[in-house]
Design a protein around this motif. Structure first.
Motif, PDB file in Angstrom:
ATOM      1  N   ILE A   2       0.837  -1.202   0.000  1.00 36.61           N
ATOM      2  CA  ILE A   2       0.000   0.000   0.000  1.00 36.61           C
ATOM      3  C   ILE A   2       0.869   1.247   0.000  1.00 36.61           C
ATOM      4  CG2 ILE A   2      -1.599   1.359   1.431  1.00 36.61           C
ATOM      5  CD1 ILE A   2      -2.910  -1.285   2.246  1.00 36.61           C
ATOM      6  N   SER A   3       1.977   1.190   0.737  1.00 41.03           N
ATOM      7  CA  SER A   3       2.898   2.315   0.771  1.00 41.03           C
ATOM      8  C   SER A   3       3.461   2.615  -0.617  1.00 41.03           C
ATOM      9  CB  SER A   3       4.052   2.019   1.741  1.00 41.03           C
ATOM     10  OG  SER A   3       5.037   3.017   1.678  1.00 41.03           O
ATOM     11  N   VAL A   4       3.813   1.561  -1.345  1.00 41.07           N
ATOM     12  CA  VAL A   4       4.345   1.721  -2.703  1.00 41.07           C
ATOM     13  C   VAL A   4       3.308   2.373  -3.614  1.00 41.07           C
ATOM     14  CG1 VAL A   4       5.056   0.479  -4.775  1.00 41.07           C
ATOM     15  CG2 VAL A   4       6.020  -0.142  -2.548  1.00 41.07           C
ATOM     16  N   LEU A   5       2.090   1.855  -3.608  1.00 40.79           N
ATOM     17  CA  LEU A   5       1.039   2.381  -4.475  1.00 40.79           C
ATOM     18  C   LEU A   5       0.681   3.817  -4.091  1.00 40.79           C
ATOM     19  CD1 LEU A   5      -1.369  -0.683  -4.865  1.00 40.79           C
ATOM     20  CD2 LEU A   5       0.503   0.057  -6.352  1.00 40.79           C
ATOM     21  N   SER A   6       0.642   4.083  -2.801  1.00 42.87           N
ATOM     22  CA  SER A   6       0.307   5.429  -2.339  1.00 42.87           C
ATOM     23  C   SER A   6       1.359   6.428  -2.787  1.00 42.87           C
ATOM     24  CB  SER A   6       0.194   5.435  -0.809  1.00 42.87           C
ATOM     25  OG  SER A   6      -0.096   6.732  -0.333  1.00 42.87           O
ATOM     26  N   GLN A   7       2.624   6.065  -2.696  1.00 35.42           N
ATOM     27  CA  GLN A   7       3.699   6.964  -3.116  1.00 35.42           C
ATOM     28  C   GLN A   7       3.711   7.187  -4.612  1.00 35.42           C
ATOM     29  OE1 GLN A   7       7.617   6.336  -1.474  1.00 35.42           O
ATOM     30  NE2 GLN A   7       6.783   5.444   0.379  1.00 35.42           N
ATOM     31  N   SER A   8       3.123   6.258  -5.358  1.00 32.43           N
ATOM     32  CA  SER A   8       3.065   6.429  -6.821  1.00 32.43           C
ATOM     33  C   SER A   8       1.933   7.368  -7.234  1.00 32.43           C
ATOM     34  CB  SER A   8       2.880   5.066  -7.500  1.00 32.43           C
ATOM     35  OG  SER A   8       1.563   4.572  -7.298  1.00 32.43           O
ATOM     36  N   GLY A   9       1.117   7.790  -6.271  1.00 35.89           N
ATOM     37  CA  GLY A   9       0.061   8.745  -6.580  1.00 35.89           C
ATOM     38  C   GLY A   9      -1.349   8.192  -6.566  1.00 35.89           C
ATOM     39  N   ILE A  10      -1.493   6.895  -6.261  1.00 35.77           N
ATOM     40  CA  ILE A  10      -2.820   6.292  -6.228  1.00 35.77           C
ATOM     41  C   ILE A  10      -3.477   6.582  -4.874  1.00 35.77           C
ATOM     42  CG2 ILE A  10      -4.141   4.151  -6.434  1.00 35.77           C
ATOM     43  CD1 ILE A  10      -1.865   2.998  -8.068  1.00 35.77           C
ATOM     44  N   LYS A  11      -4.702   7.043  -4.888  1.00 37.49           N
ATOM     45  CA  LYS A  11      -5.387   7.401  -3.656  1.00 37.49           C
ATOM     46  C   LYS A  11      -5.732   6.165  -2.837  1.00 37.49           C
ATOM     47  CE  LYS A  11      -7.443  11.680  -5.447  1.00 37.49           C
ATOM     48  NZ  LYS A  11      -8.701  12.428  -5.679  1.00 37.49           N
ATOM     49  N   ILE A  12      -5.702   6.335  -1.518  1.00 43.39           N
ATOM     50  CA  ILE A  12      -5.992   5.219  -0.634  1.00 43.39           C
ATOM     51  C   ILE A  12      -7.428   4.724  -0.811  1.00 43.39           C
ATOM     52  CG2 ILE A  12      -6.646   6.748   1.257  1.00 43.39           C
ATOM     53  CD1 ILE A  12      -4.979   3.257   1.478  1.00 43.39           C
ATOM     54  N   SER A  13      -8.336   5.617  -1.185  1.00 45.86           N
ATOM     55  CA  SER A  13      -9.723   5.204  -1.405  1.00 45.86           C
ATOM     56  C   SER A  13      -9.825   4.235  -2.579  1.00 45.86           C
ATOM     57  CB  SER A  13     -10.605   6.431  -1.675  1.00 45.86           C
ATOM     58  OG  SER A  13     -10.129   7.160  -2.795  1.00 45.86           O
ATOM     59  N   VAL A  14      -8.906   4.374  -3.533  1.00 42.32           N
ATOM     60  CA  VAL A  14      -8.873   3.460  -4.679  1.00 42.32           C
ATOM     61  C   VAL A  14      -8.164   2.167  -4.289  1.00 42.32           C
ATOM     62  CG1 VAL A  14      -8.016   3.120  -7.034  1.00 42.32           C
ATOM     63  CG2 VAL A  14      -8.919   5.368  -6.335  1.00 42.32           C
ATOM     64  N   ILE A  15      -7.032   2.296  -3.597  1.00 41.24           N
ATOM     65  CA  ILE A  15      -6.256   1.120  -3.194  1.00 41.24           C
ATOM     66  C   ILE A  15      -7.084   0.186  -2.320  1.00 41.24           C
ATOM     67  CG2 ILE A  15      -4.208   0.319  -1.943  1.00 41.24           C
ATOM     68  CD1 ILE A  15      -2.906   3.021  -2.597  1.00 41.24           C
ATOM     69  N   SER A  16      -7.881   0.767  -1.416  1.00 37.43           N
ATOM     70  CA  SER A  16      -8.652  -0.037  -0.469  1.00 37.43           C
ATOM     71  C   SER A  16      -9.672  -0.939  -1.146  1.00 37.43           C
ATOM     72  CB  SER A  16      -9.361   0.876   0.527  1.00 37.43           C
ATOM     73  OG  SER A  16     -10.320   1.698  -0.132  1.00 37.43           O
ATOM     74  N   LYS A  17     -10.054  -0.606  -2.370  1.00 32.48           N
ATOM     75  CA  LYS A  17     -11.046  -1.396  -3.096  1.00 32.48           C
ATOM     76  C   LYS A  17     -10.410  -2.498  -3.942  1.00 32.48           C
ATOM     77  CE  LYS A  17     -14.222   2.546  -3.364  1.00 32.48           C
ATOM     78  NZ  LYS A  17     -14.909   3.497  -4.262  1.00 32.48           N
ATOM     79  N   LEU A  18      -9.081  -2.523  -3.976  1.00 31.59           N
ATOM     80  CA  LEU A  18      -8.388  -3.515  -4.797  1.00 31.59           C
ATOM     81  C   LEU A  18      -8.199  -4.814  -4.035  1.00 31.59           C
ATOM     82  CD1 LEU A  18      -5.537  -1.274  -6.316  1.00 31.59           C
ATOM     83  CD2 LEU A  18      -7.729  -1.870  -7.370  1.00 31.59           C
ATOM     84  N   SER A  19      -8.308  -5.922  -4.739  1.00 33.57           N
ATOM     85  CA  SER A  19      -8.023  -7.229  -4.140  1.00 33.57           C
ATOM     86  C   SER A  19      -6.505  -7.402  -4.070  1.00 33.57           C
ATOM     87  CB  SER A  19      -8.623  -8.345  -4.996  1.00 33.57           C
ATOM     88  OG  SER A  19      -7.979  -8.395  -6.271  1.00 33.57           O
ATOM     89  N   GLU A  20      -6.050  -8.437  -3.375  1.00 36.18           N
ATOM     90  CA  GLU A  20      -4.615  -8.692  -3.276  1.00 36.18           C
ATOM     91  C   GLU A  20      -4.008  -8.918  -4.657  1.00 36.18           C
ATOM     92  OE1 GLU A  20      -2.670  -8.430  -0.636  1.00 36.18           O
ATOM     93  OE2 GLU A  20      -4.425  -7.809   0.513  1.00 36.18           O
TER      94      GLU A  20
END
Length: 311
Positions: A53-71
């Motif tokens: 999640i830290s990697v994706l967040s630093q790339s600019g993806i919002k946590i609201s989007v990340i939280s909806k993603l499956s593993e």
């Protein structure tokens, strides 16, 4: 099972514990367990997830989007990021996290897979300077929070050492036209990764090397210098020792080196206060080391001979 506190996750992921709590409450990104005394803790799977999640967040993806993603979707998104060329810091950190997670779980196959991808993607030089060195720094941090035991640290170090040995062996053995370097560590030093990487860098630049490794007795060093006549000596001070130890050891090496150039690297706190003579040089980074190698090979032969007999 290893247990992590939320403050451990903060130190290892770079995400503030306050932020992690908000994300848990609002998006359910982690579901901590509790001890019999109702203290929250996190598992290895939680650590891997927060690192991703830290990697994706630093790339600019919002946590609201990340939280909806499956593993699986998170994994695919990270793979997509690794294929980009405009997200270098994220790429470095991603590979670092993957190798760190492999070390925590003693998973050699996982480490191997990510090492191969990383070297193919970035090359070995960048892999070492931008991924492995930060990884080793992170390992030191994990020691400070008691979340990596000696076995895990040794497991990781052995994997890296093996990779450097294989890569160096593939370069072959250059001739002595550019110079001959003698590489060694003192009798109380075991951390050989910087020395192994230096050996690889020297070989890749066409220098002949004599690699002795760690814990070399001084008397044996005398014998090798006498019989091989190297142009340079290279060593590292990494493990903490009394300041007097480094000064005294360096003085002894200087006396037996027959005016050879001595290069030292390692922990800046251990070498910055040492009194260096013109024949002893401190190398602060691998970049500086390579600059020195290029500059040294461009010097006229007479100047080199004069320098070797100076002092």
């Amino acid at each position: 099972m290893t247990r992590y506190s939320i403050y451990d996750l903060e130190k290892l992921s770079g995400i503030k514990s306050h932020t992690i709590r908000i994300w848990e409450k609002r998006y359910g990104i982690l579901k901590p367990l509790r001890t019999n005394t109702n203290i929250r803790y996190y598992s290895n799977d939680d650590l891997k997830r927060i690192l991703n999640i830290s990697v994706l967040s630093q790339s600019g993806i919002k946590i609201s989007v990340i939280s909806k993603l499956s593993e699986q979707q998170i994994h695919l998104e990270i793979v997509r990021l690794l294929g980009k060329t405009d997200h270098e810091p994220v790429v470095y950190k991603t590979y670092m996290h993957f190798m760190q997670a492999a070390a925590l779980q003693y998973d050699e196959n996982e480490f191997e897979k990510n090492w191969i991808k990383c070297v193919k993607h970035l090359n070995l030089h960048i892999t070492m300077t931008r991924v492995i060195y930060p990884l080793l720094k992170s390992v030191g941090l994990m020691w400070s929070v008691d979340q990596m035991n000696p076995a895990q640290e040794h497991f990781l170090s052995c994997l890296i050492e093996k990779k450097l040995m294989v890569a160096t062996n593939e370069l072959g053995c250059p001739n002595e036209k550019k110079g001959k370097y003698l590489l060694f560590l003192h009798e109380e030093e075991d951390h050989s990764i910087p020395l192994l990487f230096s050996n690889y860098v020297l070989r890749s630049h066409g220098f002949k090397t004599i690699y002795l490794g760690s814990r070399v007795p001084l008397i044996n060093l005398v014998e090798v210098i006498t019989s091989t006549n190297p142009s340079h000596l290279l060593t590292f001070f990494i493990t903490k020792q009394p300041h007097e130890f480094f000064a005294e050891y360096l003085s002894k090496v200087k006396r037996i080196s027959f005016s050879k150039t001595i290069l030292i690297g390692g922990n800046p706190g251990y070498v910055s206060d040492l009194r260096l003579s013109p024949m002893i040089k401190c190398i602060d980074s691998i970049v500086e080391f390579e600059k020195y190698l290029i500059k040294d090979t461009q010097k006229p032969v007479k100047q080199k001979i004069k320098k070797l007999h100076a002092g």
